[in-house]
Motif scaffolding. Structure first.
Motif, mmCIF file in Angstrom:
data_model
loop_
_atom_site.group_PDB
_atom_site.id
_atom_site.type_symbol
_atom_site.label_atom_id
_atom_site.label_comp_id
_atom_site.label_asym_id
_atom_site.label_seq_id
_atom_site.Cartn_x
_atom_site.Cartn_y
_atom_site.Cartn_z
ATOM 1 N N ARG A 308 0.861 -1.199 0.000
ATOM 2 C CA ARG A 308 0.000 0.000 0.000
ATOM 3 C C ARG A 308 0.883 1.230 0.000
ATOM 4 N N LEU A 309 0.681 2.101 -0.954
ATOM 5 C CA LEU A 309 1.400 3.375 -0.928
ATOM 6 C C LEU A 309 0.565 4.488 -1.526
ATOM 7 N N SER A 310 0.999 5.695 -1.240
ATOM 8 C CA SER A 310 0.255 6.823 -1.781
ATOM 9 C C SER A 310 0.695 7.070 -3.228
ATOM 10 N N TYR A 311 -0.162 7.733 -3.944
ATOM 11 C CA TYR A 311 0.166 8.156 -5.314
ATOM 12 C C TYR A 311 1.478 8.931 -5.328
ATOM 13 N N THR A 312 1.638 9.834 -4.354
ATOM 14 C CA THR A 312 2.841 10.670 -4.296
ATOM 15 C C THR A 312 4.098 9.810 -4.139
ATOM 16 N N GLU A 313 4.017 8.792 -3.268
ATOM 17 C CA GLU A 313 5.157 7.877 -3.108
ATOM 18 C C GLU A 313 5.424 7.119 -4.408
ATOM 19 N N ALA A 314 4.339 6.710 -5.078
ATOM 20 C CA ALA A 314 4.497 5.965 -6.334
ATOM 21 C C ALA A 314 5.195 6.826 -7.384
ATOM 22 N N VAL A 315 4.807 8.087 -7.458
ATOM 23 C CA VAL A 315 5.439 8.992 -8.430
ATOM 24 C C VAL A 315 6.932 9.122 -8.135
ATOM 25 N N GLU A 316 7.277 9.217 -6.847
ATOM 26 C CA GLU A 316 8.700 9.305 -6.482
ATOM 27 C C GLU A 316 9.457 8.045 -6.915
ATOM 28 N N ILE A 317 8.827 6.894 -6.688
ATOM 29 C CA ILE A 317 9.465 5.627 -7.086
ATOM 30 C C ILE A 317 9.671 5.592 -8.600
ATOM 31 N N LEU A 318 8.654 6.014 -9.323
ATOM 32 C CA LEU A 318 8.737 5.991 -10.794
ATOM 33 C C LEU A 318 9.813 6.950 -11.294
ATOM 34 N N LEU A 319 9.852 8.142 -10.680
ATOM 35 C CA LEU A 319 10.851 9.125 -11.106
ATOM 36 C C LEU A 319 12.265 8.647 -10.789
ATOM 37 N N GLY A 320 12.399 7.908 -9.679
ATOM 38 C CA GLY A 320 13.715 7.439 -9.277
ATOM 39 C C GLY A 320 14.102 6.108 -9.890
ATOM 40 N N SER A 321 13.231 5.564 -10.741
ATOM 41 C CA SER A 321 13.461 4.200 -11.236
ATOM 42 C C SER A 321 14.550 4.134 -12.300
ATOM 43 N N LYS A 323 13.946 4.271 -15.273
ATOM 44 C CA LYS A 323 13.345 3.688 -16.484
ATOM 45 C C LYS A 323 12.962 4.796 -17.458
ATOM 46 N N LYS A 324 13.039 4.485 -18.740
ATOM 47 C CA LYS A 324 12.542 5.426 -19.743
ATOM 48 C C LYS A 324 11.130 5.009 -20.126
ATOM 49 N N PHE A 325 10.152 5.799 -19.688
ATOM 50 C CA PHE A 325 8.761 5.489 -20.017
ATOM 51 C C PHE A 325 8.344 6.260 -21.264
ATOM 52 N N GLU A 326 7.385 5.694 -21.959
ATOM 53 C CA GLU A 326 6.860 6.368 -23.148
ATOM 54 C C GLU A 326 6.142 7.668 -22.757
ATOM 55 N N TYR A 327 5.330 7.559 -21.672
ATOM 56 C CA TYR A 327 4.649 8.751 -21.151
ATOM 57 C C TYR A 327 5.411 9.258 -19.944
ATOM 58 N N HIS A 339 3.335 2.564 -16.293
ATOM 59 C CA HIS A 339 3.757 2.917 -14.931
ATOM 60 C C HIS A 339 3.201 1.923 -13.922
ATOM 61 N N GLU A 340 1.922 1.567 -14.129
ATOM 62 C CA GLU A 340 1.297 0.599 -13.227
ATOM 63 C C GLU A 340 2.015 -0.739 -13.324
ATOM 64 N N ARG A 341 2.392 -1.095 -14.546
ATOM 65 C CA ARG A 341 3.065 -2.385 -14.728
ATOM 66 C C ARG A 341 4.455 -2.371 -14.108
ATOM 67 N N TYR A 342 5.129 -1.240 -14.184
ATOM 68 C CA TYR A 342 6.452 -1.172 -13.545
ATOM 69 C C TYR A 342 6.313 -1.449 -12.043
ATOM 70 N N LEU A 343 5.320 -0.811 -11.419
ATOM 71 C CA LEU A 343 5.140 -0.958 -9.971
ATOM 72 C C LEU A 343 4.790 -2.400 -9.597
ATOM 73 N N THR A 344 3.839 -2.999 -10.327
ATOM 74 C CA THR A 344 3.351 -4.334 -9.933
ATOM 75 C C THR A 344 4.258 -5.463 -10.416
ATOM 76 N N GLU A 345 4.918 -5.263 -11.557
ATOM 77 C CA GLU A 345 5.708 -6.369 -12.116
ATOM 78 C C GLU A 345 7.178 -6.285 -11.745
ATOM 79 N N GLU A 346 7.741 -5.066 -11.816
ATOM 80 C CA GLU A 346 9.176 -4.973 -11.571
ATOM 81 C C GLU A 346 9.505 -4.584 -10.126
ATOM 82 N N LYS A 347 8.832 -3.571 -9.637
ATOM 83 C CA LYS A 347 9.205 -3.051 -8.317
ATOM 84 C C LYS A 347 8.717 -3.956 -7.185
#
Ligand code: 4AD
Ligand code: MG
Length: 464
Positions: A308-321, A323-327, A339-347
Motif C-alpha cells: 500500500r502506498l500513496s500516489y505521491t510515493e508511487a510517483v517518487e518511485i517511478l521518477l527514481g526508477s 526507467k525510460k517510459f513512453e509517457y 507505470h502501473e506495470r512497472y510498480l506491480t511487475e518490476e518493483k
C-alpha cells in the motif's frame, strides 16, 4: 437408465453404472479392431469422456463412422474402467443416437487450433472450444464467489438502474438512450435537439456505474453491493477495455479508506482462492496453454499482503526508477499502464494499492484530504492487467461536495437527491468497483479482455 454429465461419467465411482450421456463430438478415431473411439464433451468439465462404439452397433456404418467434430449425440452404455491415458473411465456404447450432423467441410472448428482473434469472429461457436469453455466456467465461479463473499460478510445485494440521467464518473463517456428519430429529431426554439420530447423527457444514458444509487442504499442499510452491466463509450481499443462490462460495487456506511482497502484485499484473495479450489482443472489448462505463471501468481497473492502506498510515493518511485517510459511521469498526471506495470511487475512483484491521488484527476465524489490537493482514492493494481479495482472514501460533507461538483463543471441541482444523502444524517462511507472481466483476465492469464466475456462489445463491434 441414468442420465449423467460428462464430468460425472469421468469419476471412478461411476464404473459399473448404466448411463446416458448427451454432448458434442470432439474427435472420432477408428481402430483396426472394428470399433471407434469417440471423444464427447458437454461443457460440464474441460475433459472429454471416451466412448467405445463397437461395429456391432446397428447404426455403426450408417452413423457412427460418419461422426465428426461438432455432431451432437446421446450415448447409452456401461461405464467401465479405462486402460487409456488421462482417464479413469470410458463408456461402452450400446446405443449412439445422432441429433445433428456437422459437415466437416463447413464446420469452422474442424481444424484443431485457431487464434483467439479468429475465434472472435465466431462468438456463437467459440464456447465449444476448450479455452472458451474454461473461461465460461471460470466466469461462473467468480460470479458465484462474488455473491458468496458479500453474503458471508453481511452485505445486501441491491439492483441499480441501467438507464440513468446522471454521469457518475463525470467523464461524459456515456451511450445515449433515446427514442427520438435520429434523422429528424424535434428541435426547441434555440434550434437544439428537444429532449423534453424524448422518452424520459431529458437526456438519458446507459449507466457507467451503479455507485451513486448504491450510496442511496448504503446510507440506509449499511453494507450493500450492486453487480451488473456497465457501459463506457470511450474509444479505447486496448486489450483491457470493453464498451460493455460487468462491475461489482460494494458500498459501506461507516467505512473509511483503510476499511475499504482491507475489504478489497480480503475480497480479491477470496476470489482467487475459490478459483484455485473450485476450478483447478480449468486453471491447470490456463497455466499450461495461456500463461504458465498464473497458478503460482495466484497462490502467492493469496498468502501475501498487498503493498500500500500513496500516489505521491508511487510517483517518487517511478521518477527514481531510471526507467525510460513512453509517457512522462509527473505529479498531477494520471498513471499510464506502463507505470502501473512497472510498480506491480518490476518493483513489487504483486498487487499494489495506490491511495490519495490528486483531486484534479479523480471524480467529484471522492473525499478531499486536509491538504486540499489530494482525495481519498484507492486503485488496486495487479501485474499485467493493471487497475483491477477503483474506489474511494466518499465526500460526506455537503459544502465540500458542492464545491467539488462546481469545480468539475457539474450542476449540484441535477444531483439534488445525491446531495440529500449529505443533508440528512450524513455518514462517512466508502466503496469500490471491480471489473469482472479484468478479474477473469487476470486469473486466466488471457492476453485480451475480449476473450473474457461471452459477447465482447468494443468500438466498431457489437455484431453478435
Ligand atoms: O475506476 P472505475 O471507473 O470506478 C468506478 O466506476 C467507481 N464508480 C467504482 C466505485 O467506486 N463504486 O471502474 C472500476 C473498475 C476498474 O477498476 C476496472 O476493473 C473496471 O471497473 N473497468 C473496466 N473494465 C473493462 N472495460 C472498461 N472500459 C472498464 N472501465 C472500468
Ligand atoms: Mg478507475
Amino acid at each position: 437408465m441414468e442420465q449423467i454429465s460428462v464430468a460425472a461419467a469421468r469419476e471412478p465411482e461411476a464404473i459399473g453404472r448404466q448411463v446416458r450421456v448427451h454432448g458434442w463430438i470432439r474427435t472420432r478415431r477408428d481402430s483396426k479392431g472394428g470399433f471407434s473411439f469417440l471423444e464427447i464433451n458437454d461443457g460440464s468439465c474441460l475433459a472429454n469422456v471416451q466412448v467405445i462404439a463397437d461395429s456391432q452397433l446397428a447404426n455403426y456404418e450408417a452413423d457412427v463412422k460418419r461422426l465428426a467434430p461438432g455432431c451432437s449425440v446421446t450415448v447409452q452404455g456401461e461405464i467401465k474402467a479405462s486402460a487409456g491415458q488421462g482417464q479413469a473411465t470410458e463408456i461402452h456404447a450400446q446405443q449412439v443416437l445422432v441429433h445433428g450432423w456437422a459437415d466437416p467441410e463447413q464446420y469452422p472448428l474442424q481444424k484443431k487450433r485457431h487464434t483467439f482473434e479468429k475465434l472472435r469472429e465466431w462468438a456463437h461457436l467459440r464456447p465449444r472450444t476448450n479455452a472458451f469453455g474454461a473461461i465460461a466456467r471460470l466466469r461462473n465461479e467468480i460470479s458465484c464467489s462474488i455473491h458468496r463473499f458479500f453474503q458471508d460478510e453481511g452485505f445486501l445485494y441491491v439492483q441499480t438502474p441501467i438507464i440513468t440521467t446522471s454521469d457518475c464518473e463525470g467523464a461524459g463517456q456515456m451511450f445515449r438512450v433515446t427514442t427520438l428519430d435520429a434523422a429528424k429529431p424535434p428541435r426547441n426554439q434555440q434550434g437544439e435537439v428537444d429532449f423534453e420530447q424524448d422518452f424520459f423527457r431529458r437526456p438519458s444514458y446507459l449507466t457507467v456505474s451503479g455507485q451513486l444509487e448504491a450510496e442511496v442504499f448504503a446510507t440506509a442499510l449499511g453494507k450493500v453491493y450492486t453487480f451488473g452491466p456497465t457501459f463506457r463509450a470511450e474509444n479505447s481499443n486496448t486489450s483491457r477495455h470493453l464498451a460493455e462490462f460487468w462491475m461489482v460495487e460494494p458500498e459501506m456506511a461507516f467505512f473509511d479508506l483503510i476499511d475499504n482497502m482491507d475489504l478489497a484485499e480480503r475480497f480479491l484473495k477470496r476470489l482467487f482462492r475459490d478459483c484455485l479450489e473450485h476450478c483447478l482443472e480449468d486453471m491447470r489448462f490456463f497455466n499450461e496453454r495461456i500463461d504458465n505463471t498464473t497458478i503460482h501468481t495466484l497462490q502467492k497473492i493469496v498468502e501475501s499482503n498487498f503493498v500500500r502506498l500513496s500516489y505521491t510515493e508511487a510517483v517518487e518511485i517511478l521518477l527514481g526508477s531510471g526507467k525510460k517510459f513512453e509517457y512522462p511521469v509527473g505529479w498531477g498526471q494520471d498513471l499510464q499502464s506502463e507505470h502501473e506495470r512497472y510498480l506491480t511487475e518490476e518493483k513489487f512483484d504483486g498487487p499494489v494499492i495506490l491511495t490519495d491521488y490528486p483531486a484534479s484527476i479523480k471524480p467529484f465524489y471522492m473525499r478531499v484530504n486536509d491538504d486540499g490537493q489530494t482525495v481519498r482514492a484507492m486503485d488496486v493494481l495487479v501485474p499485467k492487467v493493471g487497475e483491477i479495482i477503483g474506489g474511494s472514501q466518499r465526500e460526506e460533507r455537503l459544502d465540500v461536495l458542492e464545491d467539488r461538483m462546481r469545480q468539475q463543471g457539474l450542476d449540484p441541482e441535477a444531483y439534488w437527491w445525491y446531495l440529500d444523502l449529505r443533508r440528512f444524517g450524513t455518514v462517512p462511507h466508502a466503496g469500490f468497483g471491480l471489473g469482472l472481466e479484468r478479474v477473469v483476465q487476470f486469473v486466466s492469464g488471457m492476453g485480451n479482455i475480449r476473450d473474457c466475456i461471452p459477447f465482447p462489445r468494443t468500438p466498431g463491434n457489437a455484431d453478435f
